[in-house]
Motif scaffolding. Structure first.
Motif, PDB file in Angstrom:
ATOM      1  N   TRP A  59      14.621  22.421   8.386  1.00 12.86           N
ATOM      2  CA  TRP A  59      14.387  21.514   7.680  1.00 12.86           C
ATOM      3  C   TRP A  59      14.605  19.958   8.593  1.00 12.86           C
ATOM      4  N   LEU A  60      13.492  19.477   8.744  1.00 10.13           N
ATOM      5  CA  LEU A  60      13.625  18.029   9.632  1.00 10.13           C
ATOM      6  C   LEU A  60      13.119  16.978   8.967  1.00 10.13           C
ATOM      7  N   PHE A  61      14.096  15.975   9.094  1.00  4.41           N
ATOM      8  CA  PHE A  61      13.814  14.691   8.355  1.00  4.41           C
ATOM      9  C   PHE A  61      13.420  13.592   9.220  1.00  4.41           C
ATOM     10  N   ARG A  62      12.589  12.429   8.600  1.00  3.91           N
ATOM     11  CA  ARG A  62      12.229  11.526   9.505  1.00  3.91           C
ATOM     12  C   ARG A  62      11.950  10.246   8.649  1.00  3.91           C
ATOM     13  N   PRO A  63      13.259   9.595   8.537  1.00  3.20           N
ATOM     14  CA  PRO A  63      13.131   8.214   7.916  1.00  3.20           C
ATOM     15  C   PRO A  63      12.749   7.307   8.829  1.00  3.20           C
ATOM     16  N   LYS A  64      11.823   6.265   8.282  1.00  2.00           N
ATOM     17  CA  LYS A  64      11.673   5.160   9.360  1.00  2.00           C
ATOM     18  C   LYS A  64      11.373   3.909   8.559  1.00  2.00           C
ATOM     19  N   THR A  87       0.788  -1.116   0.136  1.00  2.00           N
ATOM     20  CA  THR A  87       0.104   0.110   0.007  1.00  2.00           C
ATOM     21  C   THR A  87       0.852   1.223  -0.087  1.00  2.00           C
ATOM     22  N   LEU A  88       0.544   2.102  -1.013  1.00  2.00           N
ATOM     23  CA  LEU A  88       1.275   3.574  -1.005  1.00  2.00           C
ATOM     24  C   LEU A  88       0.672   4.424  -0.334  1.00  2.00           C
ATOM     25  N   SER A  89       1.226   5.260   0.437  1.00  2.00           N
ATOM     26  CA  SER A  89       0.763   6.396   1.212  1.00  2.00           C
ATOM     27  C   SER A  89       1.593   7.668   0.999  1.00  2.00           C
ATOM     28  N   CYS A  90       0.788   8.626   0.782  1.00  2.00           N
ATOM     29  CA  CYS A  90       1.703   9.801   0.752  1.00  2.00           C
ATOM     30  C   CYS A  90       0.797  11.037   1.351  1.00  2.00           C
ATOM     31  N   GLY A  91       1.390  11.928   1.917  1.00  2.00           N
ATOM     32  CA  GLY A  91       0.367  13.273   2.083  1.00  2.00           C
ATOM     33  C   GLY A  91       1.311  14.470   2.490  1.00  2.00           C
ATOM     34  N   ILE A  92       0.375  15.351   2.829  1.00  2.00           N
ATOM     35  CA  ILE A  92       0.836  16.635   3.478  1.00  2.00           C
ATOM     36  C   ILE A  92       0.060  17.111   4.343  1.00  2.00           C
ATOM     37  N   GLN A  93       0.929  17.868   5.362  1.00  2.00           N
ATOM     38  CA  GLN A  93      -0.103  18.532   6.535  1.00  2.00           C
ATOM     39  C   GLN A  93       0.630  19.854   6.714  1.00  2.00           C
ATOM     40  N   PHE A  94      -0.081  20.949   7.251  1.00  2.00           N
ATOM     41  CA  PHE A  94       0.359  22.253   7.070  1.00  2.00           C
ATOM     42  C   PHE A  94      -0.157  22.899   8.486  1.00  2.00           C
ATOM     43  N   ALA A 136       9.450  14.676   5.895  1.00  2.00           N
ATOM     44  CA  ALA A 136      10.515  15.970   5.922  1.00  2.00           C
ATOM     45  C   ALA A 136       9.357  16.949   6.100  1.00  2.00           C
ATOM     46  N   SER A 137       9.817  17.804   7.124  1.00  2.00           N
ATOM     47  CA  SER A 137       8.923  19.119   7.773  1.00  2.00           C
ATOM     48  C   SER A 137      10.041  20.224   7.501  1.00  2.00           C
ATOM     49  N   HIS A 138       9.323  21.377   7.085  1.00  2.00           N
ATOM     50  CA  HIS A 138       9.927  22.647   7.188  1.00  2.00           C
ATOM     51  C   HIS A 138       9.240  23.495   8.464  1.00  2.00           C
ATOM     52  N   TRP A 139      10.019  23.763   9.306  1.00  2.00           N
ATOM     53  CA  TRP A 139       9.438  24.408  10.478  1.00  2.00           C
ATOM     54  C   TRP A 139      10.094  25.880  10.841  1.00  2.00           C
ATOM     55  N   TYR A 140       9.010  26.686  10.901  1.00  2.00           N
ATOM     56  CA  TYR A 140       9.642  28.022  11.062  1.00  2.00           C
ATOM     57  C   TYR A 140       8.980  28.805  12.518  1.00  2.00           C
ATOM     58  N   LEU A 166       5.581  16.675   5.109  1.00  2.00           N
ATOM     59  CA  LEU A 166       5.488  15.792   3.898  1.00  2.00           C
ATOM     60  C   LEU A 166       5.971  14.436   4.121  1.00  2.00           C
ATOM     61  N   PHE A 167       5.193  13.490   3.672  1.00  2.00           N
ATOM     62  CA  PHE A 167       5.602  11.890   3.810  1.00  2.00           C
ATOM     63  C   PHE A 167       5.277  11.098   2.729  1.00  2.00           C
ATOM     64  N   SER A 168       6.037   9.979   2.633  1.00  2.00           N
ATOM     65  CA  SER A 168       5.467   8.972   1.745  1.00  2.00           C
ATOM     66  C   SER A 168       6.004   7.686   2.339  1.00  2.00           C
ATOM     67  N   GLN A 169       5.031   6.537   2.206  1.00  2.00           N
ATOM     68  CA  GLN A 169       5.337   5.409   2.638  1.00  2.00           C
ATOM     69  C   GLN A 169       4.858   4.314   2.266  1.00  2.00           C
ATOM     70  N   LEU A 170       5.664   3.069   2.097  1.00  2.00           N
ATOM     71  CA  LEU A 170       5.008   1.724   1.772  1.00  2.00           C
ATOM     72  C   LEU A 170       4.871   1.080   2.784  1.00  2.00           C
ATOM     73  N   LYS A 171       3.679   0.156   2.527  1.00  2.00           N
ATOM     74  CA  LYS A 171       3.587  -0.784   3.673  1.00  2.00           C
ATOM     75  C   LYS A 171       2.890  -2.238   2.806  1.00  2.00           C
TER      76      LYS A 171
END
Length: 691
Positions: A415-420, A348-355, A400-404, A381-386
């Motif tokens: 710029w903050l990155f989150r590999p998992k 299953t491919l999941s991708c999305g955006i949060q603001f 990956a998130s851009h925090w101001y 922003l994120f993208s994930q395979l399951k």
């Protein structure tokens, strides 16, 4: 021979049809369970209530658990989830680890307390307990409890829950109603909460090392302490759905009042003084949600939430000399999310955006004279395979998130990155091994990065630090699980490394001490190994749970090193005797160390008794902290170089607490189909710094 083959084909066809009918009724879409077989992407034991997943487990409540549960809190308490404490009487859910918070959802969308209080047990299908959340979930969330329910398509339900403590002034009264017609549903909820706790005890033994080298001991102790609170919570929800889409609009309103001049009589080294405090807050919120299915295997989800928080309060600390200030705060927050999913084979491919965009305007007047304007925004922003490959199940992706952040002349952009990634493999039909690795960034609370300083007492001041930066967190988790129809056990090891983390620091200037937060070269690491075991001693009649583990903490600050070892564990017992449901629960709290704080969350022990008179009316009785006159509610030790402290708090009204709950629920013409979705993502962070 031909007749034999015709009969065989007929039996196969009837069996397949029956399996498909059962699948539609239970609404389990993604996971297929075949009789006498083991599925490749999960460990399934025939007849078992627990199915191990790559990110957690699915739990199917028994008929007895559903019939004897009055709301969502009652059901979750009976499941005794690992590392989760559910206080059914006080309607609270606590994560008993230092990994993060617990988030409860209904059909994938965050649920409010009102949603859990009005949860329809007849529509519950299963519970997804996720102890390894994927990339779509927010920061600092350790556990997800996702309750899957079917959608009502007709009829109505009205009810109330009246909860009152018999040994003190404490109550939670709720009224609710849900009305369905065709594709539409209207839901109304109202909650009134109040308490007046007396006899709270506070004791603080502190030792201050002055510049001259002499040590000054100070004993702070409460003579009379009282806690009052009154809150109103209301929400109205309209939803429109069919088999392909769901639209919901929810309006929430909250008012919380802590009465004026609620005071505490204190004594410091035999000298009495008083502290005064009061606060009032209100928070309306509008939540809009839409979900659309395309071509059976694709879906799109959109969610937008707007929240406004208004807070007023006054505080006066009279230790040594009067220190008084008023606060008038306003917070505006807009949060939005869009998620696309494609259920392909075999993944299953999941991708999305949060603001999110937040603005806090807090004005301090009096001895604290400051105007604190904080602007923050976060784009994620994120993208994930399951999926699975052969017997190997996996889940992995990148966020990956851009925090101001902006406050006065201080500006930060990160710029903050989150590999998992997570992998799991069934070692045998009943054994499963799971490994997870993750790197993410931790962002401090808004209040900690403010430029406001607040007097804590005559010797100490809390000092915000706008220069705090996010820090990197790396975690490893290895879990081995074993399942049978009556017994489930897990053995888990976990290691976390916090590099350049935000840690507490005490600064001595003259003979005064400032408590602040810094990054510098700090490291805060810990690991644990624990086990969780659940045994159906008598199937659907008597269930026992035992869990516990050893935890080791390492804290390396700029000028200190602190280590600590603790044991955390608990047990529970649930019995179902016809219309009666009996339960017992106990744990030793949560003992940990972070920075220069050694924390001891209070132990808890509860006894519950439910009697179901009929389908509409249930009486519940709770006994908490039996045989304890003044149970401990919290304990903290500070082990700084210049300051040592032991702070303990006890609550008389929590001892031998007896609570009675009357639950009434009347439904007519209820029919169910598919999955009902509800949501709640209102903001609660005000950015106000307090002592």
């Amino acid at each position: 021979m031909k007749r034999f083959f015709l009969c065989l084909l007929t039996v196969c066809a009837l069996t397949t049809a029956a399996q498909n009918t059962k699948k539609e009724e239970t609404n389990v879409v993604d996971d297929k369970v075949e009789d006498n077989s083991v599925n490749l992407d999960e460990v399934i034991v025939k007849g078992a209530r627990v199915i191990q997943k790559v990110d957690g487990q699915w739990i199917y409540p028994t008929k007895q658990q559903l019939e004897n549960s009055t709301n969502g809190y009652s059901l979750l308490a009976k499941l005794t989830l690992p590392h989760i404490r559910v206080d059914e009487a006080m309607n609270s859910i606590t994560a008993l680890t230092n990994l993060g918070t617990v988030q409860v959802r209904i059909n994938d969308i965050e649920a409010s307390r009102e949603d859990l209080q009005t949860l329809d047990m007849k529509g519950v299908d299963h519970i997804e307990f996720i102890d390894n959340p994927g990339l779509r979930y927010g920061k600092d969330i350790a556990y997800i409890i996702n309750i899957k329910v079917r959608k009502p398509i007709s009829g109505y339900v009205i009810g109330s829950q009246l909860t009152n403590t018999l040994t003190t002034v404490n109550g939670q009264e709720s009224l609710f109603g849900k009305f369905n017609h065709g594709h539409s549903e209207v839901a109304l909820n109202y909650n009134l909460d109040y308490h007046n706790f007396k006899g709270d005890e506070y004791e603080e033994q502190a030792y201050y090392e002055l510049e001259a080298g002499n040590i000054v001991p100070i004993l702070r102790k409460s003579l009379s302490k009282q806690s009052k609170n009154l809150s109103h919570n209301a929400q109205i929800t309209y939803s429109l759905n069919d088999s392909n889409y769901v639209f919901q609009a929810k309006l929430l309103a909250n008012s919380d009042i802590r009465p004026e001049k609620g005071n505490t009589e204190m004594i410091i080294n035999d000298t009495p003084y008083k502290d005064y405090s009061s606060s009032r807050s209100s928070s309306p919120s509008l939540d809009l949600y839409y979900h659309q299915d395309f071509h059976r295997h694709q879906s799109l989800t959109a969610n937008m939430v707007g929240t406004y928080i208004k807070t007023t309060g006054e505080t006066e600390n009279n230790e040594g000399s009067a220190h008084r200030y008023d606060i008038n705060g306003q917070t505006y927050n807009l949060w939005s999310e869009g998620i696309y999913e494609n259920h392909l084979k075999p993944f299953t491919l999941s991708c999305g955006i949060q603001f999110s965009q937040r603005y806090s305007h807090n004005v301090y007047q009096g001895d604290v004279n400051a105007t604190n304007d904080i602007h923050t925004s976060d784009l994620y922003l994120f993208s994930q395979l399951k999926g699975h490959y052969g017997k190997l199940s996996y889940m992995g992706g990148l966020g990956a998130s851009h925090w101001y952040y902006r406050q006065a002349d201080t500006r930060h952009t990160f710029w903050l990155f989150r590999p998992k990634f997570t992998i799991s493999y069934p070692l045998a039909s009943r054994w499963k091994m799971n490994y997870s690795f993750e790197i993410y960034q931790h962002v401090s609370q808004i209040a900690l990065v403010s430029n406001v300083s607040i007097k804590k007492n005559v010797m100490e001041t809390i000092l915000g630090n706008p220069e705090i930066h996010p820090n990197r967190v790396t975690s490893h988790q290895l879990k081995l699980s074993y399942s049978t129809p009556r017994f489930t056990t897990e053995l888990q090891g976990y290691y976390r490394l916090n590099a350049h983390c935000n840690m507490e620091k005490y600064i001595r200037e003259g003979d005064h001490f400032y408590q602040t937060q810094t990054n510098a070269d700090n490291k805060c690491n810990f690991f644990y190994i624990d086990t969780n075991n659940q045994w159906d001693i008598i199937p659907e009649k008597l269930t026992a749970t035992v869990y516990g583990g050893i935890y080791r903490f390492f804290n390396y600050g700029e000028d200190y090193t602190h280590t600590y070892t603790s044991f955390n564990g608990g047990c529970s017992l649930q019995a179902y005797l016809g219309r009666w449901a009996l339960g017992a629960y106990a744990d030793n709290g949560w003992n940990f160390m972070e920075g220069e704080h050694r924390g001891h969350q209070a132990p808890a022990w509860y006894f519950t008794c439910n009697y179901r008179m009929n389908d509409a009316f249930t009486i519940s009785f709770f006994v908490q902290h039996l045989f304890s006159q003044h149970p401990l509610t919290s304990k903290t030790e500070i082990v700084s170089r210049y300051l040592q402290k032991v702070i303990s708090q006890h609550a008389r009204d929590y001892g031998n607490m007896l609570t009675l709950k009357l639950s009434y629920r009347l439904d007519r013409g209820r029919k169910y189909r598919d999955i009902q979705r509800t949501m709640n993502h209102s903001d609660k962070e005000t950015g106000i710094l307090s002592k």
